[in-house]
Each structure stands twice: as C-alpha cells, then as structure tokens.
Design a protein around this motif. Sequence first.
Motif, PDB file in Angstrom:
ATOM      1  N   UNK A  93       0.816  -1.202   0.000  1.00  0.00           N
ATOM      2  CA  UNK A  93       0.000   0.000   0.000  1.00  0.00           C
ATOM      3  C   UNK A  93       0.858   1.263   0.000  1.00  0.00           C
ATOM      4  N   UNK A  94       0.299   2.287  -0.610  1.00  0.00           N
ATOM      5  CA  UNK A  94       0.963   3.584  -0.645  1.00  0.00           C
ATOM      6  C   UNK A  94       1.083   4.155   0.766  1.00  0.00           C
ATOM      7  N   UNK A  95       0.062   3.944   1.580  1.00  0.00           N
ATOM      8  CA  UNK A  95       0.047   4.554   2.910  1.00  0.00           C
ATOM      9  C   UNK A  95       1.198   4.059   3.776  1.00  0.00           C
ATOM     10  N   UNK A  96       1.506   2.763   3.736  1.00  0.00           N
ATOM     11  CA  UNK A  96       2.641   2.264   4.523  1.00  0.00           C
ATOM     12  C   UNK A  96       3.926   2.993   4.157  1.00  0.00           C
ATOM     13  N   UNK A  97       4.100   3.229   2.862  1.00  0.00           N
ATOM     14  CA  UNK A  97       5.328   3.872   2.392  1.00  0.00           C
ATOM     15  C   UNK A  97       5.376   5.350   2.769  1.00  0.00           C
ATOM     16  N   UNK A  98       4.228   5.989   2.759  1.00  0.00           N
ATOM     17  CA  UNK A  98       4.203   7.393   3.157  1.00  0.00           C
ATOM     18  C   UNK A  98       4.479   7.537   4.653  1.00  0.00           C
ATOM     19  N   UNK A  99       3.941   6.621   5.452  1.00  0.00           N
ATOM     20  CA  UNK A  99       4.235   6.657   6.890  1.00  0.00           C
ATOM     21  C   UNK A  99       5.739   6.482   7.132  1.00  0.00           C
ATOM     22  N   UNK A 100       6.322   5.495   6.462  1.00  0.00           N
ATOM     23  CA  UNK A 100       7.741   5.230   6.653  1.00  0.00           C
ATOM     24  C   UNK A 100       8.592   6.408   6.172  1.00  0.00           C
ATOM     25  N   UNK A 101       8.175   7.048   5.090  1.00  0.00           N
ATOM     26  CA  UNK A 101       8.925   8.197   4.586  1.00  0.00           C
ATOM     27  C   UNK A 101       8.877   9.354   5.563  1.00  0.00           C
ATOM     28  N   UNK A 102       7.770   9.520   6.245  1.00  0.00           N
ATOM     29  CA  UNK A 102       7.713  10.538   7.296  1.00  0.00           C
ATOM     30  C   UNK A 102       8.597  10.158   8.484  1.00  0.00           C
ATOM     31  N   UNK A 103       8.753   8.860   8.701  1.00  0.00           N
ATOM     32  CA  UNK A 103       9.565   8.413   9.820  1.00  0.00           C
ATOM     33  C   UNK A 103       8.763   8.124  11.070  1.00  0.00           C
ATOM     34  N   UNK A 104       7.493   7.706  10.899  1.00  0.00           N
ATOM     35  CA  UNK A 104       6.636   7.402  12.036  1.00  0.00           C
ATOM     36  C   UNK A 104       6.326   5.909  12.043  1.00  0.00           C
ATOM     37  N   UNK A 105       6.410   5.238  13.201  1.00  0.00           N
ATOM     38  CA  UNK A 105       6.068   3.807  13.244  1.00  0.00           C
ATOM     39  C   UNK A 105       4.586   3.598  12.980  1.00  0.00           C
ATOM     40  N   UNK A 106       4.219   2.371  12.535  1.00  0.00           N
ATOM     41  CA  UNK A 106       2.826   2.158  12.149  1.00  0.00           C
ATOM     42  C   UNK A 106       2.441   0.693  12.276  1.00  0.00           C
ATOM     43  N   UNK A 107       1.136   0.442  12.108  1.00  0.00           N
ATOM     44  CA  UNK A 107       0.561  -0.896  12.223  1.00  0.00           C
ATOM     45  C   UNK A 107      -0.234  -1.206  10.971  1.00  0.00           C
ATOM     46  N   UNK A 108      -0.281  -2.500  10.593  1.00  0.00           N
ATOM     47  CA  UNK A 108      -1.163  -2.959   9.527  1.00  0.00           C
ATOM     48  C   UNK A 108      -1.430  -4.444   9.744  1.00  0.00           C
ATOM     49  N   UNK A 109      -2.379  -4.998   8.937  1.00  0.00           N
ATOM     50  CA  UNK A 109      -2.748  -6.404   9.128  1.00  0.00           C
ATOM     51  C   UNK A 109      -2.456  -7.281   7.918  1.00  0.00           C
ATOM     52  N   UNK A 110      -2.160  -6.681   6.748  1.00  0.00           N
ATOM     53  CA  UNK A 110      -1.895  -7.473   5.550  1.00  0.00           C
ATOM     54  C   UNK A 110      -0.460  -7.988   5.549  1.00  0.00           C
ATOM     55  N   UNK A 111      -0.070  -8.608   4.455  1.00  0.00           N
ATOM     56  CA  UNK A 111       1.336  -8.961   4.249  1.00  0.00           C
ATOM     57  C   UNK A 111       1.941  -7.977   3.263  1.00  0.00           C
ATOM     58  N   UNK A 112       3.051  -7.382   3.651  1.00  0.00           N
ATOM     59  CA  UNK A 112       3.751  -6.398   2.830  1.00  0.00           C
ATOM     60  C   UNK A 112       5.236  -6.695   2.958  1.00  0.00           C
ATOM     61  N   UNK A 113       5.801  -7.336   1.953  1.00  0.00           N
ATOM     62  CA  UNK A 113       7.171  -7.845   2.059  1.00  0.00           C
ATOM     63  C   UNK A 113       8.213  -6.745   2.220  1.00  0.00           C
ATOM     64  N   UNK A 114       7.862  -5.506   1.886  1.00  0.00           N
ATOM     65  CA  UNK A 114       8.808  -4.410   2.085  1.00  0.00           C
ATOM     66  C   UNK A 114       8.936  -4.027   3.561  1.00  0.00           C
ATOM     67  N   UNK A 115       7.919  -4.399   4.376  1.00  0.00           N
ATOM     68  CA  UNK A 115       7.890  -3.915   5.758  1.00  0.00           C
ATOM     69  C   UNK A 115       7.691  -4.986   6.818  1.00  0.00           C
ATOM     70  N   UNK A 116       7.356  -6.202   6.418  1.00  0.00           N
ATOM     71  CA  UNK A 116       6.992  -7.218   7.407  1.00  0.00           C
ATOM     72  C   UNK A 116       8.071  -7.457   8.461  1.00  0.00           C
ATOM     73  N   UNK A 117       9.341  -7.253   8.108  1.00  0.00           N
ATOM     74  CA  UNK A 117      10.418  -7.509   9.055  1.00  0.00           C
ATOM     75  C   UNK A 117      11.027  -6.246   9.656  1.00  0.00           C
ATOM     76  N   UNK A 118      10.396  -5.093   9.429  1.00  0.00           N
ATOM     77  CA  UNK A 118      10.951  -3.842   9.925  1.00  0.00           C
ATOM     78  C   UNK A 118      10.643  -3.675  11.419  1.00  0.00           C
ATOM     79  N   UNK A 119      11.612  -3.210  12.208  1.00  0.00           N
ATOM     80  CA  UNK A 119      11.417  -3.091  13.657  1.00  0.00           C
ATOM     81  C   UNK A 119      10.426  -2.001  14.054  1.00  0.00           C
ATOM     82  N   UNK A 120      10.136  -1.073  13.152  1.00  0.00           N
ATOM     83  CA  UNK A 120       9.222   0.018  13.484  1.00  0.00           C
ATOM     84  C   UNK A 120       7.785  -0.294  13.075  1.00  0.00           C
ATOM     85  N   UNK A 121       7.532  -1.543  12.661  1.00  0.00           N
ATOM     86  CA  UNK A 121       6.208  -1.965  12.218  1.00  0.00           C
ATOM     87  C   UNK A 121       5.606  -2.952  13.212  1.00  0.00           C
TER      88      UNK A 121
END
Length: 379
Positions: A300-328
């Motif tokens: 999703x675009x929203x996950x990437x925009x959150x990460x670009x701002x530098x704010x941790x976030x939550x989601x429920x889907x599978x997103x291989x770009x972020x699934x292993x990130x410590x701020x997720x």
Amino acid sequence: MKILFLVYHGFSEVSGISKKIHNQVKGLRQNGYEVRLCYYTFAPDGHRCRYVDNEVLADFGMGALAGLRQRISYGSIYDYCLREGISLVYARSFQNANPWLVRLFARLRKAGIHAVTEIPTYPYDAEFVGFPLATRLGLKVDQLFRRKLSQQMDAIVTFSDAEEIFGQRTIRISNGVDFDSIPLHRYFRVDDEIHLVGVAEVHYWHGFDRLIAGLGEYYRTAKNPRKVIFDIVGGVADSEMHDSIHARGFAELIAEYGIADKVVFHGQLFGQQLDDVFNGSRFAIGSLARHRSGITNIKTLKNREYATRGIPFVYSEQDTDFDDKPYVLRVPADESPIDITCILDFIDHNQFDATAIRASVQDLSWKNQMQKVVEAISL
C-alpha cells in the motif's frame, strides 16, 4: 523516449490517488523520459474533455451523450500516439475494460507501440460488494473484457505478488514515494496524551472500526487508562459512519463505548495542517481489514508514506517491504478489536528515530519503481 501516461478520470488537490499519479509521472521524468499526461475531466465551460497535459485532445460536449462518447471514443488517443511518436502507453486501470478499449490497444500494438496497464489493487472484485447497481454493472462489463484487454498489453503492472493477472505476465513493483513532498516527522507533544493517526479516504477495508472498537474496549477495561486519541484524517462516507454489510459503523461504536471525545474526525487535510496532525502523533494506523476485500498481499501507498515521514505504524496485511521492519507492528487479519495496550507497549519499549525509518525506504522512490517498469518492457 516518449511515454503517454493514460488516466481515465480527472484530479483533485486533496486526493491521494491524484498525488500518486503526478508523482509517478515525475518519477518517469526523473529517469530522463519525455512524459505526456492524458486524462479526462470537465473543462471550465462544462464540456467533457480529454486532455494531454493542459491541451484539449478531444471535446465530447455536454450532457449524457457526451458522457457516453468519452467511454467509447478513443481514436484521438491513437492518433496522438502516432502523431507524437509515443513509444509506451502507461495506463492506469479504472476497472473499465470494454470493447472500445480493447480495440484501442489492439491498434496501438499493431502500430508497434508498447503498452502496460497498472492495476492499483488486485484482486478488486470484492471491493464492489454493496456498491450501487450501476457501479456493479460496470464491473460486470469489466469482467467480460479484462482478459481480452490484458492480451493487448506487454504486461500488467501490479503492487501485489501475483505473477500473472488475467492471463498476462506481471511487472511487480512497490508503491513508491516522493521524498520531496513528504516532510520528516517531528514530534512536538509535551503532554501525556497518546495520539494515533490514520490517514485515508476511508473505506471498509481500512478497518478503522477495529481500532475504534479496540479503543472502546481499552477504556472499558483498563484500570488506569492513559489518554489515547485516534485522529482520522480524510473523507469518511456515511457508509463507514453507520453500520453496513461490511462492518460496524464508526458512529455506532463511538456511541456504544461513549468515546466521542477520543475519536477526532479532521476531514481532508494537506500541507501544514496535515503535518501538524502527524507531528502531534506518536503512531500511525495503516490498513486493518484488507482481508474483507479478499486481499492478503499488497504494497500500500500509505505504509510507504508513513515510513517516509519516519513514524512507526501498524497494519494487518502482508507487505514484504515492511513485514520484518522493527518500526512496524502487525496485527491479525481478522475482525477482532485492535489491542490498544499492545500498541502502547510497542511505543513504550522501542526508540524510534524518524531519520533512520526514512532512510530504510530510500529504494522505494517513484524514480526507482517506475524505472523497473520501463526496463521490464525491453523497448
């Protein structure tokens, strides 16, 4: 190389989709390509027109017949591509496959012009459940012709993990970001309030009802609850505010739990107003119910925009770009209320550096993602 970026609708200053399209065009241009943007909208005099950049390509007139003509008349696009020496047409699907679009791309293919179609979310049929009859009939037409349309493409661009869509090979990329337009998160709050921010043109698959229900359960059961506020930024339709076939309505949940002062609806914000809400928040809310529309894997675009701002976030889907990130923080893809205590523990027990989070997604620029498409076509 000349590229025509084809969109079947117009734009809005507050639309995330509009911003994404303009950033994709910018990304292509940053790679040195000459890009023309073709879109459909109303002219100042009320005429329905197809434009290339700011020039009218086709004027369909006014009224219902004009609306019909713009759905079946694509000859002006074909003529433009030949006249201007377009090498690649990058089209963004509007779930609008039909015989006239099939004919357009068949003609382009015969003329030696390459084409791809981006399907923003896949699969998408379940997203139409509960929509008005006219919208669902439009989907039926799309279902009849989308495989034929896909056969005229060099590939389908997808943000999913699907290797084939509608019988056509895919080019798998990530939603990208424009680093120039997204500022770094700078938290300023000095009081003890914890603000959670969710930004979206809200649909049932965002699952914000799960967060509201979780907030209600937190205040109902916690012995000494901290003050947690959910800030919702974006348009919220009446179908989300009140009970629907998809989920509990926000209004009903808020009333049931008595948390009217804990959920703030800001409406559509952009610029400094949007930045202010982000900078007053500790944590961001991504999609929490993509499973409702049959989607498991999505970037999703929203996950990437959150990460670009530098704010941790939550989601429920599978997103291989972020699934292993410590701020997720990931939560189950089900209908359970979101555990607010779990979010608070995640915030309390981790130190998040906005600059480091932003640095982790440098490869997700639109420049990089759009270049992958061009390279995969082998022009």
